[in-house]
Design a protein around this motif. Structure first.
Motif, PDB file in Angstrom:
ATOM      1  N   ASN A  27     -12.876-109.485  47.457  1.00  0.00           N
ATOM      2  CA  ASN A  27     -13.942-108.521  47.694  1.00  0.00           C
ATOM      3  C   ASN A  27     -13.757-107.847  49.041  1.00  0.00           C
ATOM      4  OD1 ASN A  27     -15.351-109.170  45.298  1.00  0.00           O
ATOM      5  ND2 ASN A  27     -16.381-110.864  46.305  1.00  0.00           N
ATOM      6  N   ILE A  28     -14.372-106.682  49.164  1.00  0.00           N
ATOM      7  CA  ILE A  28     -14.491-105.998  50.450  1.00  0.00           C
ATOM      8  C   ILE A  28     -15.980-106.014  50.800  1.00  0.00           C
ATOM      9  CG2 ILE A  28     -14.097-103.875  51.749  1.00  0.00           C
ATOM     10  CD1 ILE A  28     -11.500-105.066  50.626  1.00  0.00           C
ATOM     11  N   ILE A  29     -16.289-106.540  51.961  1.00  0.00           N
ATOM     12  CA  ILE A  29     -17.678-106.568  52.427  1.00  0.00           C
ATOM     13  C   ILE A  29     -17.894-105.308  53.257  1.00  0.00           C
ATOM     14  CG2 ILE A  29     -19.438-107.839  53.708  1.00  0.00           C
ATOM     15  CD1 ILE A  29     -18.224-109.351  51.268  1.00  0.00           C
ATOM     16  N   ILE A  30     -18.868-104.520  52.842  1.00  0.00           N
ATOM     17  CA  ILE A  30     -19.196-103.258  53.514  1.00  0.00           C
ATOM     18  C   ILE A  30     -20.589-103.366  54.121  1.00  0.00           C
ATOM     19  CG2 ILE A  30     -19.755-100.801  53.149  1.00  0.00           C
ATOM     20  CD1 ILE A  30     -16.768-101.254  52.978  1.00  0.00           C
ATOM     21  N   ASP A  31     -20.697-102.989  55.383  1.00  0.00           N
ATOM     22  CA  ASP A  31     -21.989-102.861  56.052  1.00  0.00           C
ATOM     23  C   ASP A  31     -22.058-101.475  56.665  1.00  0.00           C
ATOM     24  OD1 ASP A  31     -23.380-105.455  55.779  1.00  0.00           O
ATOM     25  OD2 ASP A  31     -21.569-106.209  56.745  1.00  0.00           O
ATOM     26  N   ILE A  32     -23.245-100.872  56.595  1.00  0.00           N
ATOM     27  CA  ILE A  32     -23.416 -99.494  57.062  1.00  0.00           C
ATOM     28  C   ILE A  32     -24.613 -99.420  57.997  1.00  0.00           C
ATOM     29  CG2 ILE A  32     -23.765 -97.087  56.380  1.00  0.00           C
ATOM     30  CD1 ILE A  32     -22.764 -97.925  53.547  1.00  0.00           C
ATOM     31  N   GLU A  33     -24.409 -98.800  59.160  1.00  0.00           N
ATOM     32  CA  GLU A  33     -25.507 -98.457  60.060  1.00  0.00           C
ATOM     33  C   GLU A  33     -25.843 -96.997  59.794  1.00  0.00           C
ATOM     34  OE1 GLU A  33     -24.467 -99.177  64.125  1.00  0.00           O
ATOM     35  OE2 GLU A  33     -23.831-101.234  63.710  1.00  0.00           O
ATOM     36  N   THR A  34     -27.087 -96.722  59.435  1.00  0.00           N
ATOM     37  CA  THR A  34     -27.482 -95.366  59.077  1.00  0.00           C
ATOM     38  C   THR A  34     -28.985 -95.194  59.203  1.00  0.00           C
ATOM     39  OG1 THR A  34     -27.363 -93.675  57.341  1.00  0.00           O
ATOM     40  CG2 THR A  34     -27.713 -95.938  56.619  1.00  0.00           C
ATOM     41  N   ASP A  35     -29.415 -93.952  59.357  1.00  0.00           N
ATOM     42  CA  ASP A  35     -30.836 -93.618  59.310  1.00  0.00           C
ATOM     43  C   ASP A  35     -31.231 -93.041  57.954  1.00  0.00           C
ATOM     44  OD1 ASP A  35     -31.401 -94.461  61.915  1.00  0.00           O
ATOM     45  OD2 ASP A  35     -30.782 -92.532  62.766  1.00  0.00           O
ATOM     46  N   CYS A  36     -30.258 -92.820  57.084  1.00  0.00           N
ATOM     47  CA  CYS A  36     -30.527 -92.242  55.763  1.00  0.00           C
ATOM     48  C   CYS A  36     -31.118 -93.307  54.838  1.00  0.00           C
ATOM     49  CB  CYS A  36     -29.235 -91.687  55.156  1.00  0.00           C
ATOM     50  SG  CYS A  36     -29.429 -91.085  53.457  1.00  0.00           S
ATOM     51  N   GLU A  37     -32.283 -93.023  54.282  1.00  0.00           N
ATOM     52  CA  GLU A  37     -32.964 -93.985  53.414  1.00  0.00           C
ATOM     53  C   GLU A  37     -32.158 -94.295  52.148  1.00  0.00           C
ATOM     54  OE1 GLU A  37     -35.586 -95.827  54.246  1.00  0.00           O
ATOM     55  OE2 GLU A  37     -35.520 -94.799  56.181  1.00  0.00           O
ATOM     56  N   LYS A  38     -31.477 -93.303  51.602  1.00  0.00           N
ATOM     57  CA  LYS A  38     -30.675 -93.540  50.397  1.00  0.00           C
ATOM     58  C   LYS A  38     -29.477 -94.436  50.703  1.00  0.00           C
ATOM     59  CE  LYS A  38     -32.054 -89.339  48.041  1.00  0.00           C
ATOM     60  NZ  LYS A  38     -31.615 -88.079  47.436  1.00  0.00           N
ATOM     61  N   ILE A  39     -28.800 -94.170  51.794  1.00  0.00           N
ATOM     62  CA  ILE A  39     -27.631 -94.968  52.162  1.00  0.00           C
ATOM     63  C   ILE A  39     -28.050 -96.372  52.585  1.00  0.00           C
ATOM     64  CG2 ILE A  39     -25.646 -95.145  53.721  1.00  0.00           C
ATOM     65  CD1 ILE A  39     -25.440 -93.001  51.466  1.00  0.00           C
ATOM     66  N   LYS A  40     -29.244 -96.521  53.144  1.00  0.00           N
ATOM     67  CA  LYS A  40     -29.727 -97.860  53.482  1.00  0.00           C
ATOM     68  C   LYS A  40     -29.773 -98.764  52.252  1.00  0.00           C
ATOM     69  CE  LYS A  40     -32.443 -96.827  57.592  1.00  0.00           C
ATOM     70  NZ  LYS A  40     -33.790 -96.771  58.171  1.00  0.00           N
ATOM     71  N   ASP A  65     -10.411 -96.789  40.137  1.00  0.00           N
ATOM     72  CA  ASP A  65     -10.683 -95.714  39.178  1.00  0.00           C
ATOM     73  C   ASP A  65     -11.957 -94.993  39.598  1.00  0.00           C
ATOM     74  OD1 ASP A  65     -10.223 -94.299  36.661  1.00  0.00           O
ATOM     75  OD2 ASP A  65     -12.001 -95.346  35.946  1.00  0.00           O
ATOM     76  N   ILE A  66     -11.986 -93.698  39.529  1.00  0.00           N
ATOM     77  CA  ILE A  66     -13.163 -92.935  39.955  1.00  0.00           C
ATOM     78  C   ILE A  66     -14.323 -93.070  38.968  1.00  0.00           C
ATOM     79  CG2 ILE A  66     -12.546 -90.710  38.910  1.00  0.00           C
ATOM     80  CD1 ILE A  66     -13.994 -91.193  42.441  1.00  0.00           C
ATOM     81  N   LYS A  67     -14.015 -93.312  37.702  1.00  0.00           N
ATOM     82  CA  LYS A  67     -15.074 -93.396  36.697  1.00  0.00           C
ATOM     83  C   LYS A  67     -15.728 -94.779  36.687  1.00  0.00           C
ATOM     84  CE  LYS A  67     -16.166 -92.559  31.916  1.00  0.00           C
ATOM     85  NZ  LYS A  67     -15.721 -92.244  30.593  1.00  0.00           N
ATOM     86  N   ASP A  68     -14.943 -95.814  36.552  1.00  0.00           N
ATOM     87  CA  ASP A  68     -15.469 -97.180  36.551  1.00  0.00           C
ATOM     88  C   ASP A  68     -15.304 -97.744  37.953  1.00  0.00           C
ATOM     89  OD1 ASP A  68     -16.055 -97.145  33.780  1.00  0.00           O
ATOM     90  OD2 ASP A  68     -13.937 -97.509  33.346  1.00  0.00           O
ATOM     91  N   ASN A  69     -16.226 -97.343  38.832  1.00  0.00           N
ATOM     92  CA  ASN A  69     -16.070 -97.610  40.247  1.00  0.00           C
ATOM     93  C   ASN A  69     -17.368 -98.187  40.809  1.00  0.00           C
ATOM     94  OD1 ASN A  69     -16.232 -96.877  43.162  1.00  0.00           O
ATOM     95  ND2 ASN A  69     -14.153 -96.163  42.746  1.00  0.00           N
ATOM     96  N   TYR A  70     -17.286 -99.362  41.379  1.00  0.00           N
ATOM     97  CA  TYR A  70     -18.454-100.057  41.914  1.00  0.00           C
ATOM     98  C   TYR A  70     -19.213 -99.206  42.932  1.00  0.00           C
ATOM     99  CZ  TYR A  70     -21.228-103.876  43.866  1.00  0.00           C
ATOM    100  OH  TYR A  70     -22.262-104.672  44.292  1.00  0.00           O
ATOM    101  N   VAL A  71     -18.488 -98.587  43.852  1.00  0.00           N
ATOM    102  CA  VAL A  71     -19.115 -97.796  44.916  1.00  0.00           C
ATOM    103  C   VAL A  71     -19.852 -96.603  44.330  1.00  0.00           C
ATOM    104  CG1 VAL A  71     -18.689 -96.403  46.983  1.00  0.00           C
ATOM    105  CG2 VAL A  71     -17.433 -98.541  46.630  1.00  0.00           C
ATOM    106  N   MET A  72     -19.217 -95.894  43.414  1.00  0.00           N
ATOM    107  CA  MET A  72     -19.853 -94.717  42.810  1.00  0.00           C
ATOM    108  C   MET A  72     -21.081 -95.119  41.992  1.00  0.00           C
ATOM    109  SD  MET A  72     -18.343 -92.355  44.114  1.00  0.00           S
ATOM    110  CE  MET A  72     -17.040 -91.190  44.269  1.00  0.00           C
ATOM    111  N   THR A  73     -21.005 -96.251  41.315  1.00  0.00           N
ATOM    112  CA  THR A  73     -22.154 -96.735  40.551  1.00  0.00           C
ATOM    113  C   THR A  73     -23.329 -97.026  41.477  1.00  0.00           C
ATOM    114  OG1 THR A  73     -20.743 -97.654  38.821  1.00  0.00           O
ATOM    115  CG2 THR A  73     -22.973 -98.544  38.981  1.00  0.00           C
ATOM    116  N   LYS A  74     -23.070 -97.706  42.579  1.00  0.00           N
ATOM    117  CA  LYS A  74     -24.142 -98.014  43.537  1.00  0.00           C
ATOM    118  C   LYS A  74     -24.704 -96.745  44.170  1.00  0.00           C
ATOM    119  CE  LYS A  74     -24.299-102.372  42.955  1.00  0.00           C
ATOM    120  NZ  LYS A  74     -25.459-102.956  42.289  1.00  0.00           N
ATOM    121  N   ALA A  75     -23.853 -95.771  44.456  1.00  0.00           N
ATOM    122  CA  ALA A  75     -24.319 -94.494  45.010  1.00  0.00           C
ATOM    123  C   ALA A  75     -25.218 -93.761  44.007  1.00  0.00           C
ATOM    124  CB  ALA A  75     -23.133 -93.619  45.407  1.00  0.00           C
TER     125      ALA A  75
END
Length: 104
Positions: A25-38, A52-62
């Motif tokens: 796994n890759i553990i991602i943490d983000i510092e942001t003021d954006c409510e959506k990105i939080k 893959d751009i279609k079956d993509n964990y990051v895109m699904t979460k976004a």
């Protein structure tokens, strides 16, 4: 650990993204003021779900967080994942400096 800064000039937010490989796994943490990105500010991303751009964990979460289709953060997260996986060299990324979209 990989660290990038994403300047979302159109919406006015700056995001600090940190990534670290942990097993498969890759553990991602983000510092942001954006409510959506939080909503996606801490993710454990399976490496096999980033290629893959279609079956993509990051895109699904976004999508679940209702990020705009022009949000730069998911792309930035995927760059961090690729660096942590060894698919994008740190030296090449640093040499490139910034990635930008210039509107004419």
């Amino acid at each position: 650990m990989t660290e990038v800064t994403i300047n979302s000039n159109i919406c006015g937010f700056v995001h600090k993204v940190y990534g670290k490989r942990d097993g498969k796994n890759i553990i991602i943490d983000i510092e942001t003021d954006c409510e959506k990105i939080k909503k996606i500010s801490h993710m454990e991303i399976p490496m096999d779900q980033t290629l893959d751009i279609k079956d993509n964990y990051v895109m699904t979460k976004a999508q679940e967080a209702k990020c705009s289709s022009n949000c730069l953060v998911p792309c930035g997260i995927l760059h961090v994942c690729r660096m942590e996986m060894g698919l994008l060299s740190e030296s090449l990324a640093k040499k490139s400096g910034n990635i930008s979209i210039d509107f004419k």
